[in-house]
Design a protein around this motif. Structure first.
Motif, PDB file in Angstrom:
ATOM      1  N   ASP A  67      71.112 125.282  70.321  1.00  0.00           N
ATOM      2  CA  ASP A  67      70.575 124.493  71.428  1.00  0.00           C
ATOM      3  C   ASP A  67      69.063 124.339  71.363  1.00  0.00           C
ATOM      4  O   ASP A  67      68.469 123.661  72.216  1.00  0.00           O
ATOM      5  CB  ASP A  67      70.959 125.139  72.769  1.00  0.00           C
ATOM      6  N   ALA A  68      68.426 124.972  70.372  1.00  0.00           N
ATOM      7  CA  ALA A  68      66.967 124.895  70.272  1.00  0.00           C
ATOM      8  C   ALA A  68      66.516 123.517  69.792  1.00  0.00           C
ATOM      9  O   ALA A  68      65.704 122.855  70.431  1.00  0.00           O
ATOM     10  CB  ALA A  68      66.442 125.981  69.347  1.00  0.00           C
ATOM     11  N   ASP A  69      67.032 123.084  68.644  1.00  0.00           N
ATOM     12  CA  ASP A  69      66.700 121.765  68.090  1.00  0.00           C
ATOM     13  C   ASP A  69      67.679 121.447  66.973  1.00  0.00           C
ATOM     14  O   ASP A  69      68.567 122.245  66.653  1.00  0.00           O
ATOM     15  CB  ASP A  69      65.250 121.728  67.570  1.00  0.00           C
ATOM     16  N   ILE A  70      67.512 120.275  66.377  1.00  0.00           N
ATOM     17  CA  ILE A  70      68.441 119.829  65.344  1.00  0.00           C
ATOM     18  C   ILE A  70      68.342 120.666  64.074  1.00  0.00           C
ATOM     19  O   ILE A  70      69.294 120.744  63.297  1.00  0.00           O
ATOM     20  CB  ILE A  70      68.189 118.326  65.023  1.00  0.00           C
ATOM     21  N   TYR A  71      67.206 121.310  63.872  1.00  0.00           N
ATOM     22  CA  TYR A  71      67.015 122.101  62.653  1.00  0.00           C
ATOM     23  C   TYR A  71      67.825 123.406  62.681  1.00  0.00           C
ATOM     24  O   TYR A  71      68.053 124.005  61.628  1.00  0.00           O
ATOM     25  CB  TYR A  71      65.531 122.447  62.471  1.00  0.00           C
TER      26      TYR A  71
END
Length: 288
Positions: free
Chosen positions: A265-269
């Motif tokens: 859920d942090a980012d796409i990476y």
């Protein structure tokens, strides 16, 4: 006439007073009692004799304790059992056998072997020392690095290069939370390592700051292999109802031993792995 009558009354009064004084002095010892009937006299005599005899006897002290209970039928039956017959419970309760000297030697040998294969001064961290790692880019490199193979009995899918600070944080997370995250009857036996030491920028973006992977202070975990042989991946398991809660607990628990924790859920990476590092932040731990 009147004078003579008064004198006579006074004399009678004196006689009565003297007679009364004599009676008072003799009472009550000489007070007459009514005679007892013949039956009453015999009864009084018998009571007096019985009291005299009872006074001469020594009355034993009352018994304060209950009498000993009779032997139960179970005890009698147990005593009557043949000697060569198998014992009854709890005599038949299984007990571990005494350890043989050979077994103790094996245990000590195994512990000594683990001690020789441990790093960072912790027997639960198995690997080998790697020394100082030079960096190809400015800001990369690690001092006194180790190549870790397993922590708390949980192996890594491939040896990962890191600092001892990172290795200790990983061991703490695994021993406290990872092993039983999916149930005590189906423990985690392996961590799927996506990345360890890697001299690169953050998310491989040109011009970005050096990643904590480039300093040996980070590790990426993409999945967990269980005793049953099943591998729970972060990519699929994070959306799966059967494993989502367990992965969320692991992500949250990592934000303690590690200072930076990034998940799907942090980012796409980070949609397919957990990024864990021990970098210090002024604002405290950073967990997303």
């Amino acid at each position: 006439m009147r004078a003579r009558a008064g004198a006579r009354l006074a004399g009678v009064a004196m006689v009565l007073i003297h007679a009364g004084c004599g009676l008072v002095a003799a009472a009550p010892e000489t007070t007459p009692r009514p005679p007892l009937e013949r039956g009453a006299e015999l009864a009084l005599t018998e009571v007096t004799e019985v009291s005299a005899v009872a006074a001469t006897r020594t009355v034993p002290a009352p018994q304060m304790r209950p009498h000993i209970r009779p032997v139960s039928a179970q005890i009698i039956a147990a005593a009557a059992r043949p000697v060569d017959l198998a014992p009854v419970a709890p005599g038949e309760t299984l007990r571990p056998m005494m350890r043989t000297p050979e077994f103790e030697q094996q245990v000590l040998f195994g512990r000594a072997k683990r001690r020789r294969g441990s790093v960072c001064g912790d027997i639960d961290i198995q690997g080998e020392e790697a020394g100082d790692i030079p960096g190809k880019l400015r800001g990369c490199g690690a001092r006194d690095a180790v190549r870790v193979r397993s922590v708390s009995g949980v192996t890594l899918s491939r040896p990962a290069l890191m600092t001892c600070e990172t290795a200790k944080a990983l061991n703490k997370w695994v021993s406290r939370d990872v092993e039983t995250a999916f149930g005590r009857s189906n423990r985690v036996v392996q961590l799927r390592v996506a990345a360890g030491y890697s001299c690169r920028t953050r998310n491989n973006r040109p011009g970005a700051k050096i990643s904590e992977h480039g300093r040996g202070r980070a590790i990426d975990i993409s999945g967990f292999t269980l005793e049953s042989g099943t591998t729970v991946s972060v990519l699929k398991g994070w959306r799966d109802r059967s494993t989502r809660k367990a992965l969320q607990r692991l992500w949250k628990a990592a934000c303690g031993p590690f200072r930076t924790v990034l998940g799907p859920d942090a980012d796409i990476y980070h949609r397919d792995h957990f990024h864990l590092d021990v970098a210090r932040h002024r604002s405290g731990r950073y967990c997303r």
